[in-house]
Design an enzyme around this catalytic site. Sequence first.
Site, PDB file in Angstrom:
ATOM      1  N   SER A  89       0.817  -1.208   0.000  1.00  0.00           N
ATOM      2  CA  SER A  89       0.000   0.000   0.000  1.00  0.00           C
ATOM      3  C   SER A  89       0.855   1.264   0.000  1.00  0.00           C
ATOM      4  O   SER A  89       0.323   2.366   0.090  1.00  0.00           O
ATOM      5  CB  SER A  89      -0.874  -0.002   1.249  1.00  0.00           C
ATOM      6  OG  SER A  89      -0.066  -0.313   2.373  1.00  0.00           O
ATOM      7  N   THR A 191      -2.035   3.385   4.253  1.00  0.00           N
ATOM      8  CA  THR A 191      -1.121   4.520   4.157  1.00  0.00           C
ATOM      9  C   THR A 191      -0.266   4.585   5.408  1.00  0.00           C
ATOM     10  O   THR A 191      -0.775   4.375   6.506  1.00  0.00           O
ATOM     11  CB  THR A 191      -1.940   5.828   4.070  1.00  0.00           C
ATOM     12  OG1 THR A 191      -2.616   5.848   2.827  1.00  0.00           O
ATOM     13  CG2 THR A 191      -1.089   7.060   4.216  1.00  0.00           C
ATOM     14  N   THR A 209       1.799   6.951   0.344  1.00  0.00           N
ATOM     15  CA  THR A 209       0.875   5.871  -0.006  1.00  0.00           C
ATOM     16  C   THR A 209       0.868   5.589  -1.508  1.00  0.00           C
ATOM     17  O   THR A 209       1.209   6.472  -2.299  1.00  0.00           O
ATOM     18  CB  THR A 209      -0.564   6.257   0.425  1.00  0.00           C
ATOM     19  OG1 THR A 209      -1.418   5.134   0.327  1.00  0.00           O
ATOM     20  CG2 THR A 209      -1.131   7.381  -0.406  1.00  0.00           C
ATOM     21  N   ARG A 219      -6.401   9.246 -10.204  1.00  0.00           N
ATOM     22  CA  ARG A 219      -7.036   9.519  -8.904  1.00  0.00           C
ATOM     23  C   ARG A 219      -5.982   9.901  -7.852  1.00  0.00           C
ATOM     24  O   ARG A 219      -4.954   9.256  -7.728  1.00  0.00           O
ATOM     25  CB  ARG A 219      -7.795   8.278  -8.440  1.00  0.00           C
ATOM     26  CG  ARG A 219      -8.529   8.438  -7.099  1.00  0.00           C
ATOM     27  CD  ARG A 219      -7.700   7.960  -5.925  1.00  0.00           C
ATOM     28  NE  ARG A 219      -8.474   7.883  -4.679  1.00  0.00           N
ATOM     29  CZ  ARG A 219      -7.951   7.594  -3.499  1.00  0.00           C
ATOM     30  NH1 ARG A 219      -6.656   7.341  -3.388  1.00  0.00           N
ATOM     31  NH2 ARG A 219      -8.695   7.533  -2.423  1.00  0.00           N
ATOM     32  N   THR A 242      -5.800   7.814   7.649  1.00  0.00           N
ATOM     33  CA  THR A 242      -5.719   6.679   6.740  1.00  0.00           C
ATOM     34  C   THR A 242      -7.163   6.264   6.461  1.00  0.00           C
ATOM     35  O   THR A 242      -8.058   6.562   7.244  1.00  0.00           O
ATOM     36  CB  THR A 242      -4.887   5.529   7.353  1.00  0.00           C
ATOM     37  OG1 THR A 242      -4.825   4.450   6.418  1.00  0.00           O
ATOM     38  CG2 THR A 242      -5.454   5.014   8.659  1.00  0.00           C
ATOM     39  N   GLY A 243      -7.373   5.606   5.340  1.00  0.00           N
ATOM     40  CA  GLY A 243      -8.734   5.209   4.999  1.00  0.00           C
ATOM     41  C   GLY A 243      -9.180   5.801   3.685  1.00  0.00           C
ATOM     42  O   GLY A 243      -8.353   6.212   2.874  1.00  0.00           O
TER      43      GLY A 243
HETATM   44  N1  ASP Z   1      -5.962   7.394   2.350  1.00  0.00           N
HETATM   45  C1  ASP Z   1      -5.465   6.616   1.239  1.00  0.00           C
HETATM   46  C2  ASP Z   1      -6.109   7.038  -0.023  1.00  0.00           C
HETATM   47  O1  ASP Z   1      -7.322   7.249  -0.030  1.00  0.00           O
HETATM   48  C3  ASP Z   1      -5.707   5.162   1.415  1.00  0.00           C
HETATM   49  C4  ASP Z   1      -5.004   4.583   2.558  1.00  0.00           C
HETATM   50  O2  ASP Z   1      -5.071   5.058   3.686  1.00  0.00           O
HETATM   51  O3  ASP Z   1      -4.315   3.574   2.316  1.00  0.00           O
HETATM   52  O4  ASP Z   1      -5.428   7.103  -1.011  1.00  0.00           O
END
Ligand code: ASP
Length: 336
Positions: A89, A191, A209, A219, A242-243
């Site tokens: 990730s 992330t 990330t 994106r 994160t998320g």
């Molecule tokens: N926040 C990150 C994203 O939307 C994803 C993640 O936390 O891995 O790109």
Amino acid sequence: MSNRRDFIKKAAIGAIGIGHVLSPINANVKISKGFVTAKKANKPLIISTWNHGLAANKEAWEQLKKGSSSLDAIVSGVGIPEADPKVRSVGYGGLPDKEGKVTLDACIMDHNSDCGSVSFLQGIKHPIAVAKKVLENTPHVMLSGKGALQFAVSEGFKEENLLTLESRKRWEKWLENSKYQPVINSENHDTISMLVLDKEGNLSGGCTTSGAAWKMHGRVGDSPIIGAGLFLDNDVGAAAATGLGEAVIRTAGSAMVVELMRQGKTPFEACKEIVERIYNKHKNHKDMSFLQVGFIAVNKKGDYAGYSLKPGFNYAVYDSENGNHMEDSAFKMVKK
Ligand code: ASP
């Protein structure tokens, strides 16, 4: 990854009700209504999201001990998962977008509110190091795509293929059904965000990330956006996310956590309030079925906390008293 899956299973079994706390309790934990409301650490303090935060913290801690700046410590620290092909990730080995391209986002911010960021960067293993160069060597905050790559190459970074065989295989498997929706759930949003409170009491942070797996080409998530994936005000505190990046951007997540701390909320209260706001804004939203977000935050005094929407989020904490260890985040919803 398998450790975290195990943890997620245990968290699901262990969770009794909304807000049930999974964190181990020690002397400096205050409990109120079942929540861990404050944890205090000695300076310096390093907090990083997820299990890969342990190795990142260790490296950053060693850098701080050697006298490196906090920004150098962050670049070296999060550089460990960036370079690790097993971490799918972040950086090298990150899962690609729907076209099979690994595209990276990162940002860094210091106690003077100086910041640097790169988004939609391809072919460079250490986007966090490029973000630091943006901070240091340009009049800008953010470079994106081809321009970010050109800048990185001009700064001496090597262009390389970041798509490992294993990540390519996973992408090919995904292509068999190729669901258009990039999926974020409690198991795949990893992330690394790192917050540092140095021994002088100054705050800094970084975030890096490969973003949501199978995302649309182009994106960009929250992670390179100052105020969304990361924010700090050296008078107040620091926060990182994160998320599902879209949800964090919609609510200016990390900036809001810091603003709530400015108003006197603890890091725990601030993270919780923003997660609840995200939930309220999204409960009828198309993204709700797979929505997961988590925040970490620290204030100037060294109080810190994490809070997520669903179970499964954890973070690594390093301070001189307790060493480098994982803590499980409290969460709002029991359902994964
Ligand atoms: N926040 C990150 C994203 O939307 C994803 C993640 O936390 O891995 O790109």
